[in-house]
Design an enzyme around this catalytic site. Structure first.
Site, PDB file in Angstrom:
ATOM      1  N   THR A   1      18.401  19.230  15.832  1.00  0.00           N
ATOM      2  CA  THR A   1      18.940  19.808  17.068  1.00  0.00           C
ATOM      3  C   THR A   1      20.198  19.056  17.500  1.00  0.00           C
ATOM      4  OG1 THR A   1      17.403  18.518  18.423  1.00  0.00           O
ATOM      5  CG2 THR A   1      16.720  20.731  17.812  1.00  0.00           C
TER       6      THR A   1
ATOM      7  N   PRO B   1      17.393  14.909  14.552  1.00  0.00           N
ATOM      8  CA  PRO B   1      18.589  15.145  13.720  1.00  0.00           C
ATOM      9  C   PRO B   1      19.023  16.606  13.651  1.00  0.00           C
ATOM     10  CG  PRO B   1      16.894  13.904  12.511  1.00  0.00           C
ATOM     11  CD  PRO B   1      16.293  14.282  13.820  1.00  0.00           C
TER      12      PRO B   1
ATOM     13  N   ILE C   1      17.712  24.739  27.919  1.00  0.00           N
ATOM     14  CA  ILE C   1      18.654  25.866  27.860  1.00  0.00           C
ATOM     15  C   ILE C   1      19.119  26.111  26.435  1.00  0.00           C
ATOM     16  CG2 ILE C   1      19.394  25.688  30.246  1.00  0.00           C
ATOM     17  CD1 ILE C   1      21.905  24.192  29.204  1.00  0.00           C
ATOM     18  N   GLY C   2      18.524  25.399  25.494  1.00  0.00           N
ATOM     19  CA  GLY C   2      18.882  25.615  24.097  1.00  0.00           C
ATOM     20  C   GLY C   2      19.012  24.366  23.244  1.00  0.00           C
TER      21      GLY C   2
ATOM     22  N   PHE D   1      25.150  26.696  29.564  1.00  0.00           N
ATOM     23  CA  PHE D   1      26.493  26.077  29.514  1.00  0.00           C
ATOM     24  C   PHE D   1      26.974  25.642  30.881  1.00  0.00           C
ATOM     25  CE2 PHE D   1      26.314  29.436  26.181  1.00  0.00           C
ATOM     26  CZ  PHE D   1      26.121  28.595  25.113  1.00  0.00           C
TER      27      PHE D   1
ATOM     28  N   GLY E   1      25.485  16.746  24.463  1.00  0.00           N
ATOM     29  CA  GLY E   1      25.849  18.141  24.711  1.00  0.00           C
ATOM     30  C   GLY E   1      27.311  18.289  25.085  1.00  0.00           C
ATOM     31  N   GLU E   2      27.826  17.379  25.869  1.00  0.00           N
ATOM     32  CA  GLU E   2      29.219  17.500  26.338  1.00  0.00           C
ATOM     33  C   GLU E   2      30.213  17.000  25.277  1.00  0.00           C
ATOM     34  OE1 GLU E   2      28.817  19.014  29.177  1.00  0.00           O
ATOM     35  OE2 GLU E   2      26.802  18.305  29.656  1.00  0.00           O
TER      36      GLU E   2
ATOM     37  N   ILE F   1      19.999   8.774  16.922  1.00  0.00           N
ATOM     38  CA  ILE F   1      19.754  10.202  16.870  1.00  0.00           C
ATOM     39  C   ILE F   1      18.243  10.420  16.797  1.00  0.00           C
ATOM     40  CG2 ILE F   1      20.116  12.318  15.537  1.00  0.00           C
ATOM     41  CD1 ILE F   1      22.588  11.204  17.107  1.00  0.00           C
TER      42      ILE F   1
END
Lengths: 327, 708
Positions: free
Chosen positions: B602, B600, B458-459, B232, B672-673, B597
């Site tokens: 993740t 899809p 990181i994930g 994060f 991610g953001e 995309i």
């Protein structure tokens, strides 16, 4: 780590014998609070007496009494058929506490013995009269959003964190204690203490005693019981305010009533004045409001927890309303 | 390698490792002779160490060494005095409470923990301030800045508008708190050869930092970080505690493992900085925005500066000729902050998107309609067209899915017993980045493809996304492709941050695959094979066990011509209890407008995770400090609240899924953001719609609802 001796025993008698031999011993049951306290340096027992194998896990009805062993797990009690049917208030309170994983290992006796979650109590670099008498109260003038509004002292404004105990005090529970000298019984309301000048003492259990079992008389409150827990998130959060409410209603009259609060005092807080007021009256919203008002006599905020002065009476009204509507 | 099972081509390639415990995280590596470090931390907030007595600790069982400023092992970059960053063990100054001041190394973790408790420290205390809100009110006396002021058109035009609002918004410190605790294993061997197992969002960055501090060649340092248990943003820098561990390993010539405690996660690995923001908005009565003013104060530390993009969004997200912004960082005596998911943009969006809702209410307009009316045709800040933006379509999809037509513009209109219902919406936007990365591809005659890059996961599912890009281009099934990452010896890639990995590294994967494909085609042609021949046959025919290629990829002129952003729209339905003030999120619909995309499953996970983080930001997260002592009060998982499952309702995720024609070969933009940015405002707006109470200080806890 700080070394300690770990002992295991299988009988209450030998557990008590081990305890009486050494002042700095502690019983280890679920360990969900004690181990944290040891890790944080709040407590450092020289001996840990593991009592998990002592046969005190019974949950049964004997005559008109329901008997719960001190080592019954929170989950076992909450999911027991007798408890769910006859003491749903207790089951609801248990399920409102902690998380499923914690409830699986936490015991009834351990739940009663857990220490406050006040942040100053856990940080050995900050003042706390409960941890170190005379060092001062960090929460006074500090972070006290979670703290008490009833029965506080200038030494300590911490709250007892249990949900289960709020239901137990409402249910007029009898606590059976034992020492090498024998058993004694005390009322649940006399088990925990107010902070007063001795905040280091959470309860009236003597140094050589252990909790053996609880006895609760069967009542007619089951139909109209509700445990309301107001908290910052839906699970695994301590109560901002909680209310245990149980009523017996017949011909639109409250014939029996039990009311207690959590998250507001150094001990589970029984609302006897509100109970006295409601007894024999109609279960109406107006009466609930009046009872809530009566409950707040003597309440005092410390800044960040002033909101409880509003949240507490609101929650009493809500809990009574839901309990009434359950039938 | 064990055979991976992908039931579905879109499955997470490492999912089976993660759920079976086979994924190995940094702390799980066992090295011969491994020792264990435990940090001694400052118990004062500001001042100087006057004495540090390690005698008892050194005599404790199993202790190998105690390292502090008294016996600092050589770290050449730290030799000169002063400056930033904070040079661990090269100063006796205390900058914040919980600052690491010594590392005790022993042969077991328990012994190191005990010995650390025996280190006796005395201090000369100085006055300090950890209260950001107080620092902001005192700020006028000092000259501070975070970003140059921005002005377009008339400054503070909102003040003279037909309809105006002005409001102040407060965000507390939030702590990242990934499940995995921070730390490192460092193994400094003879001839200055160093291997580390790190929790990092950038293996190359960790490698570079260690090389710089110790002035040793970069190729001497091997950084491994295959699996990371959540970042994060907090693992976007190499923290002093990591340097301390490398120093310790160098000093004792043994490998040292350090895993910090949950409490230490609050003080020494950054946080989302607290912020105080004022927004002024002006509009014509018809709902045309005529002025936006966004002024923000952000928390930083007294010993290092940290800035982020809090006021970025105001400059381009709405059609408006008059915009001015100001961002000032204000130091307090706490550990330095770092980007936390969504970073400054999420902080800014809480204020701006709440204010937009306040203006819509002032105009008596549907907030969705108000946003559509002021949707910009082009980026007014850069005076460029957007490369790709489908916000209106995203509004339509989301509004339909959440049931926006049930919403009433008048707050407090939807009531069921003690519960009041409300709907809220907000926009999230973040720069669609693309950096420079290299990828090596090895196509083998056994039918497999290995791709390598020193990127991280990181994930979000980096390996899965890259596998899907390659699989699509080369027609190789996902279980025959292995994407290797988290290893500094692989071709270089930037750190995983700013929603750029798929765009950056994915482009290099694309280029590698295109190149491999053309090599196969050439080989096929040369050996008189059909152009559509399987690469295995082609390689075999040519007696080649494998072919390999490395490609570096980066953006081109398209970034000068277009303004590139990812967008999200968050719709939230809440219910609020009239008597207790409890807020329950009832339904969530997040719509992503982030190009194509690629992966899809993740991608959906990212949006779901962002929504959960958004609920936390809106309702739960707050790191509380007692400013009399400068110490955190709720520094544990019982008291620092993140949402639990019971707080999270059904989350619907939708994607516009249209390729951005300019961003990169995949047409895909990071997300991610945007999964988090704006979400907290959607919740606050929904609470307002339910109750008529506008809560401008996060988190929205029951006490604030009752008081509001």
């Amino acid at each position: 780590m700080i070394n300690f001796q770990y002992l295991r025993t299988t009988t209450a008698k030998s557990a008590l014998a081990l305890l009486s031999k050494d002042k700095n011993s502690k019983f280890l049951a679920g360990g969900t609070n004690l181990i944290d306290l040891m890790k944080r340096g709040v407590t450092a027992p020289e001996k840990l007496v593991d009592i998990n194998h002592v046969p005190l896990k019974q949950i049964e009805q004997i005559g008109d009494k329901i008997v719960i062993g001190a080592l019954a797990s929170n989950t076992a009690v909450a999911e027991n058929a007798i408890i769910k049917e006859k003491l749903p208030l207790l089951a609801m309170a248990l399920n409102a506490g902690a998380s499923a994983q914690l409830r699986n290992v936490a015991t009834v006796g351990g739940n009663m013995m857990q220490r406050t979650r006040c942040g100053y109590f856990y940080d050995t670099e900050m003042p706390c009269n409960k941890r170190q008498p005379g060092s001062g109260c960090g929460a006074l003038g500090g972070f006290n959003r979670m703290h008490a509004i009833f029965g506080t002292s200038d030494k300590c404004i911490a709250v007892h964190p249990s949900d289960m105990c709020v239901a137990l005090i409402a249910l007029d529970t009898i606590v059976v204690l034992a020492s090498v000298k024998g058993e004694r019984k005390i009322s649940f309301k006399d088990f925990h203490r107010l902070a007063g000048d001795t905040p280091q003492l959470d309860n009236n259990l003597k140094a050589d005693e252990m909790i053996i079992r609880l006895e609760i008389s069967v009542n007619n409150l089951a139909k109209n019981s509700y445990y309301l827990k107001v908290r910052d998130r839906a699970s695994y959060a301590f109560a901002l305010v909680s209310v245990a409410a149980g009523m017996e209603i017949s011909n639109n009259k409250i014939t029996a009533i039990r009311l207690a609060m959590g998250g507001v005092a150094h001990k589970p807080w029984r609302l006897t004045a509100s109970e006295d007021f409601l007894k024999g009256k109609e279960p109406s919203i107006e009466n609930f409001k009046q009872a809530a008002k009566l409950a707040m006599t003597g309440a005092k905020g410390f800044g960040e927890n002033d909101f409880k002065l509003q949240m507490a009476p609101n929650s009493i009204i809500e809990a009574l309303t839901v309990a009434k509507s359950k039938a | 390698m064990e055979k991976r099972v992908l039931k579905d081509a879109n499955d997470r390639v490492d999912g089976i490792y993660k759920v079976t415990g086979k994924a190995k995280y940094f702390a799980e590596y066992e090295l011969p002779g491994l020792t264990y470090g435990v940090l001694v931390t400052s118990t004062i907030t500001k001042g100087k160490i006057t004495s540090l007595d390690t005698k008892a600790a050194e005599k404790a069982p199993g202790v190998v060494s105690v390292i502090s400023h008294l016996n600092k092992p050589s770290a050449p970059a730290y030799e000169q005095e002063g400056g930033s960053p904070f040079k661990i063990f090269y100063t006796d100054k205390i900058f914040f409470n919980g600052q690491p001041i010594a590392i005790v190394v022993a042969n077991t973790f328990e012994r190191a923990t005990y010995a650390a408790s025996l280190v006796k420290v005395t201090y000369a205390k100085e006055d300090f301030n950890t209260d950001f809100e107080k620092a902001v009110t005192d700020v006028k006396a000092k000259k501070l800045q975070g970003q140059p002021e921005y002005k377009r058109g008339v400054e503070n035009a909102y003040k003279t508008a037909e309809v105006k609002i002005e409001a102040k918004y407060h965000l507390p410190i939030e702590t990242h708190n990934p499940m995995e605790l921070h730390g490192i294993i460092a193994d400094w061997r003879p001839n200055n050869q160093v291997t580390v197992y790190a929790k990092t969002q950038g293996v190359k960055a960790t490698q570079g930092t260690i090389a710089n501090v110790f002035k040793i060649p970069i190729e001497n340092i091997q950084v491994n970080s295959e699996f990371v248990g959540g970042g994060f943003g907090m693992a976007l820098r190499t923290w002093p505690l990591e340097i301390a561990t490398v120093m310790a390993s160098k000093h004792i010539a043994k490998p040292v493992k350090l895993v910090i405690t949950r409490m230490q996660m609050f003080t020494m690995v950054g946080n989302r900085p607290a912020a105080v923001q004022t927004i002024g908005l002006g509009a014509n009565k018809d709902g045309t925005l005529t002025g936006i003013t966004h002024r923000a104060f952000g928390e930083t530390s007294a010993y290092e500066n940290f800035t982020e993009g809090v006021v970025n969004m105001a400059k381009f997200m709405y059609q408006c000729d008059n915009v001015n912004t100001q961002y000032t960082v204000v130091p307090v005596d706490l550990g330095v902050p770092i980007w936390m998911r969504g970073p400054g943009e999420a902080t800014g969006a809480f204020a701006l998107e709440s204010a937009i809702d306040e203006m819509a209410h002032a105009l008596d307009m549907d907030p969705l309609e108000f946003r559509i009316k002021n949707d910009p045709e082009k980026d007014q800040q850069r005076n460029k067209p957007f490369s790709d933006k489908n916000i209106k379509e995203a509004y339509r999809v989301g509004a339909q899915k959440i049931g926006w037509n049930e919403r009433k513009n008048k707050p407090g209109s939807l009531i069921d017993g003690q519960w009041k219902y409300g709907f809220g919406v907000s926009i999230g936007v973040f720069n669609a980045n693309r950096g420079r990365a290299s990828v090596k591809g090895i196509l083998k005659a056994d039918g497999t493809l290995v791709l390598q890059s020193a990127t991280s996961d990181i994930g979000p599912g980096t390996g899965t996304g890259m596998t899907l890009i390659a699989s699509k281009l080369l027609g190789i099934p996902g279980d025959k492709i292995k994407f290797e990452l988290g290893d500094s010896s692989l071709p270089p890639a930037p750190s995983q941050g700013g929603s750029a990995t798929l765009s950056t590294v994915g482009s290099a994967v694309n280029d590698v695959c295109v190149s491999l494909k053309s090599t196969i085609a050439e080989l096929a042609a040369n050996s008189n094979m059909d152009a559509t021949s399987n690469f295995v046959d082609v390689l075999k025919k040519n007696n080649l066990p494998q072919i390999e290629v490395t490609k570096q990829s980066q953006a081109g002129k398209e970034r000068e011509d277009y303004s590139m952003y990812s967008f999200s729209i968050h719709f939230v339905k809440v219910k609020v209890h009239s008597l207790t003030g409890v807020v329950k999120v009832d339904k969530i619909v997040s719509v992503g407008d982030s190009g194509s995309i690629v992966s899809p499953k993740t991608a959906r996970s990212q949006m779901v995770g962002g929504a959960v983080g958004g609920v936390g930001m809106a309702l739960h997260e707050e790191s509380i400090i007692d400013h009399r002592y400068g110490r955190y009060i709720n520094n544990n998982f019982a008291d620092y609240h993140v949402p639990v499952n019971a707080d999270i309702p059904e989350i619907e995720v939708h994607f516009i899924n249209k390729p951005d024609p300019y961003i990169n070969p995949m047409g895909a933009k990071g997300m991610g953001e945007i999964a988090l940015i704006g979400f907290s405002a959607a919740v606050a707006n929904a609470v307002f719609n339910a109750t008529g109470k506008r809560i401008r200080t996060l988190p929205i806890t029951p006490d604030k609802v009752l008081a509001g």
